[in-house]
Design a protein around this motif. Structure first.
Motif, mmCIF file in Angstrom:
data_model
loop_
_atom_site.group_PDB
_atom_site.id
_atom_site.type_symbol
_atom_site.label_atom_id
_atom_site.label_comp_id
_atom_site.label_asym_id
_atom_site.label_seq_id
_atom_site.Cartn_x
_atom_site.Cartn_y
_atom_site.Cartn_z
ATOM 1 N N PRO A 114 1.330 -1.036 0.124
ATOM 2 C CA PRO A 114 0.123 -0.145 -0.207
ATOM 3 C C PRO A 114 1.139 1.294 -0.308
ATOM 4 C CG PRO A 114 0.005 -1.034 1.980
ATOM 5 C CD PRO A 114 0.840 -2.125 1.320
ATOM 6 N N ARG A 115 0.266 2.670 -0.310
ATOM 7 C CA ARG A 115 1.195 3.730 -0.552
ATOM 8 C C ARG A 115 -0.178 4.805 -0.021
ATOM 9 N NH1 ARG A 115 2.561 7.047 -6.023
ATOM 10 N NH2 ARG A 115 0.514 6.518 -6.466
ATOM 11 N N LYS A 116 0.733 4.919 1.256
ATOM 12 C CA LYS A 116 -0.146 6.292 1.903
ATOM 13 C C LYS A 116 0.963 7.681 1.697
ATOM 14 C CE LYS A 116 1.415 5.503 6.766
ATOM 15 N NZ LYS A 116 0.784 5.262 7.840
ATOM 16 N N VAL A 117 -0.727 8.992 1.667
ATOM 17 C CA VAL A 117 -0.157 9.842 0.855
ATOM 18 C C VAL A 117 0.069 11.463 2.579
ATOM 19 C CG1 VAL A 117 -0.695 11.820 -0.050
ATOM 20 C CG2 VAL A 117 -1.278 10.158 -1.521
ATOM 21 N N TRP A 118 0.833 11.560 2.168
ATOM 22 C CA TRP A 118 1.526 12.768 3.369
ATOM 23 C C TRP A 118 0.809 14.318 2.698
ATOM 24 C CZ3 TRP A 118 1.864 13.116 8.685
ATOM 25 C CH2 TRP A 118 2.693 14.718 8.940
ATOM 26 N N PHE A 119 -0.638 14.520 3.675
ATOM 27 C CA PHE A 119 -1.698 15.368 2.669
ATOM 28 C C PHE A 119 -1.836 17.170 4.080
ATOM 29 C CE2 PHE A 119 -5.883 16.622 1.003
ATOM 30 C CZ PHE A 119 -4.950 18.283 -0.100
ATOM 31 N N LEU A 120 -1.335 17.312 3.799
ATOM 32 C CA LEU A 120 -2.307 18.875 4.707
ATOM 33 C C LEU A 120 -2.149 17.911 6.231
ATOM 34 C CD1 LEU A 120 -5.902 20.178 3.057
ATOM 35 C CD2 LEU A 120 -3.568 20.926 3.299
ATOM 36 N N ASP A 128 -10.189 7.757 -1.464
ATOM 37 C CA ASP A 128 -9.660 6.588 -2.548
ATOM 38 C C ASP A 128 -7.901 6.997 -2.441
ATOM 39 O OD1 ASP A 128 -11.774 6.453 -4.301
ATOM 40 O OD2 ASP A 128 -11.975 8.764 -5.555
ATOM 41 N N TRP A 129 -7.349 7.638 -1.697
ATOM 42 C CA TRP A 129 -6.307 7.842 -2.045
ATOM 43 C C TRP A 129 -5.551 6.797 -1.773
ATOM 44 C CZ3 TRP A 129 -4.313 13.502 -0.901
ATOM 45 C CH2 TRP A 129 -4.900 14.275 -1.886
ATOM 46 N N TYR A 130 -6.079 5.714 -0.664
ATOM 47 C CA TYR A 130 -5.680 4.969 0.055
ATOM 48 C C TYR A 130 -6.141 3.865 0.549
ATOM 49 C CZ TYR A 130 -2.536 2.542 3.647
ATOM 50 O OH TYR A 130 -2.143 1.362 4.610
ATOM 51 N N ARG A 212 -17.347 10.034 -7.935
ATOM 52 C CA ARG A 212 -16.266 9.974 -7.166
ATOM 53 C C ARG A 212 -16.840 10.669 -6.008
ATOM 54 N NH1 ARG A 212 -11.782 9.182 -10.723
ATOM 55 N NH2 ARG A 212 -10.820 9.344 -8.716
ATOM 56 N N PHE A 213 -16.684 11.492 -5.600
ATOM 57 C CA PHE A 213 -16.992 12.684 -4.429
ATOM 58 C C PHE A 213 -18.036 11.564 -3.285
ATOM 59 C CE2 PHE A 213 -19.140 15.126 -0.679
ATOM 60 C CZ PHE A 213 -17.967 15.389 -0.251
ATOM 61 N N TYR A 214 -18.424 10.561 -3.566
ATOM 62 C CA TYR A 214 -19.473 9.614 -3.006
ATOM 63 C C TYR A 214 -18.489 8.666 -2.977
ATOM 64 C CZ TYR A 214 -23.257 6.813 -1.351
ATOM 65 O OH TYR A 214 -24.102 6.163 -0.105
ATOM 66 N N ARG A 215 -18.141 8.256 -3.534
ATOM 67 C CA ARG A 215 -17.541 6.834 -3.226
ATOM 68 C C ARG A 215 -15.796 6.763 -2.444
ATOM 69 N NH1 ARG A 215 -14.096 4.190 -7.991
ATOM 70 N NH2 ARG A 215 -12.568 6.694 -7.882
ATOM 71 N N ALA A 216 -15.396 8.717 -2.625
ATOM 72 C CA ALA A 216 -14.276 8.428 -1.936
ATOM 73 C C ALA A 216 -14.154 9.450 -0.540
ATOM 74 C CB ALA A 216 -13.360 10.570 -2.861
ATOM 75 N N TYR A 217 -15.748 9.539 -0.376
ATOM 76 C CA TYR A 217 -15.667 10.431 1.498
ATOM 77 C C TYR A 217 -16.718 9.385 1.948
ATOM 78 C CZ TYR A 217 -16.749 14.076 4.569
ATOM 79 O OH TYR A 217 -16.290 15.019 5.858
ATOM 80 N N PHE A 218 -17.398 8.526 1.412
ATOM 81 C CA PHE A 218 -18.756 7.985 1.971
ATOM 82 C C PHE A 218 -18.650 6.468 2.183
ATOM 83 C CE2 PHE A 218 -21.379 11.441 1.337
ATOM 84 C CZ PHE A 218 -21.728 12.287 2.437
ATOM 85 N N LEU A 219 -18.175 6.019 0.899
ATOM 86 C CA LEU A 219 -17.787 4.505 0.343
ATOM 87 C C LEU A 219 -16.887 3.774 1.165
ATOM 88 C CD1 LEU A 219 -19.704 3.511 -2.686
ATOM 89 C CD2 LEU A 219 -20.918 3.636 -0.522
ATOM 90 N N ARG A 220 -15.731 5.047 0.706
ATOM 91 C CA ARG A 220 -14.283 4.667 1.125
ATOM 92 C C ARG A 220 -13.941 4.954 1.891
ATOM 93 N NH1 ARG A 220 -11.556 4.354 -4.734
ATOM 94 N NH2 ARG A 220 -12.441 2.273 -5.145
ATOM 95 N N ARG A 221 -14.973 5.814 3.141
ATOM 96 C CA ARG A 221 -14.780 6.772 4.406
ATOM 97 C C ARG A 221 -13.313 7.748 4.084
ATOM 98 N NH1 ARG A 221 -13.966 1.837 8.806
ATOM 99 N NH2 ARG A 221 -12.022 1.379 7.275
ATOM 100 N N GLY A 222 -13.432 8.417 3.383
ATOM 101 C CA GLY A 222 -12.760 9.476 3.576
ATOM 102 C C GLY A 222 -13.254 10.649 5.134
ATOM 103 N N PHE A 223 -14.487 10.480 5.268
ATOM 104 C CA PHE A 223 -14.815 11.402 6.044
ATOM 105 C C PHE A 223 -13.556 11.259 7.431
ATOM 106 C CE2 PHE A 223 -17.213 7.581 6.363
ATOM 107 C CZ PHE A 223 -17.125 7.446 7.735
#
Length: 264
Positions: A114-120, A128-130, A212-223
């Motif tokens: 896995p690749r983990k991003v450092w952001f903000l 979507d990033w992990y 894309r927003f729904y998938r990243a923020y809700f399905l993939r728990r970006g929140f």
């Protein structure tokens, strides 16, 4: 600690600010470091050669996929690890790579992780990033970079083992850097659509960004990543909207048609 029968391959353009972190992380493992660079004006190649003993090769730019294959073809060790200059091996990944290569299990011709991003100011561990699992370690000669010129992927002959430790990714240190990449990749995406004879789709422009927003923020728990997770989901949605609007701009704007033309 002894090095391994491992070549590390990188490509670079003006990466002096980031390349030391990458090379420090691979130094305990690599018997050989190969750097293919283009148009460097900040001494990237000098750092790699003088401080880390890298073999350096200057090439004109051929796109991410083809440039990485040029570097890959120069590997002389039984195993090859392909990295970007804005990445580093976590200590846990160093240990897992060492154990994997020393075991030399014939059932596997590569390894992904896995690749983990450092952001903000934080590690992104959702959305979507992990985990963004990446196949980067191969038996030399058993893999090659494929995919499109801007979104490459490693094609492996045989099976890859899934490691669990993270590759660290320090991409786009500021929001401005992140936004600038939207235009860069949108240009490449437009050219690819033109070459394939694609037509603009209103439904894609309207429906794909909110998906894309729904998938990243809700399905993939970006929140779970707080405001950076929300920002990343919004950014991904907006980038999708830009990409799927570019053909409309091409159809309606003579200046864009002049700049971008289908290639045979």
């Amino acid at each position: 600690m002894n090095t391994l029968p491992l070549s590390v391959c990188l490509i670079a353009h003006n990466e002096a600010a980031r390349i030391r972190r990458c090379l420090d992380s691979v130094k305990p493992l690599a018997s050989e470091i190969i750097l293919v660079y283009n148009d460097c004006t900040d001494g990237t190649e000098t750092i790699a050669r003088d401080e880390y003993g890298a073999q350096i090769f200057e090439e004109s730019w051929h796109g991410h996929r083809d440039q990485k294959n040029i570097a890959l073809e120069k590997s002389t060790q039984p195993w090859t690890l392909c990295l970007d200059c804005d990445e580093e091996l976590s200590p846990e990944l160093v240990d897992q790579l060492r154990a994997f290569i020393e075991a030399d299990d014939p059932a596997f011709n590569g390894a992904s992780f896995p690749r983990k991003v450092w952001f903000l100011g934080r590690w992104m561990t959702h959305g979507d990033w992990y985990p963004d699992r990446s196949l980067r370690l191969i038996r030399t000669g058993k893999g090659r970079w494929a995919g499109s010129r801007e979104h490459d992927r490693m094609d492996l002959e045989g099976t890859a083992k899934k490691l669990t430790a993270d590759l660290h990714h320090y991409t786009n240190p500021t929001l401005n850097d992140q936004i600038e990449k939207i235009n860069y990749f949108a240009d490449i995406y437009l050219q690819r659509q033109l070459d394939a004879g694609k037509k603009w789709s209103l439904s894609h422009a309207i429906l794909r960004p909110p998906w894309r927003f729904y998938r990243a923020y809700f399905l993939r728990r970006g929140f779970m990543d707080g405001f950076p997770g929300f920002y990343a989901a919004v950014l991904t949605s907006f980038a999708t909207f830009v990409r799927h609007s570019r053909l409309y701009e091409y159809d309606t704007t003579p200046e864009v048609r002049e700049k971008f033309k289908p290639r045979q």
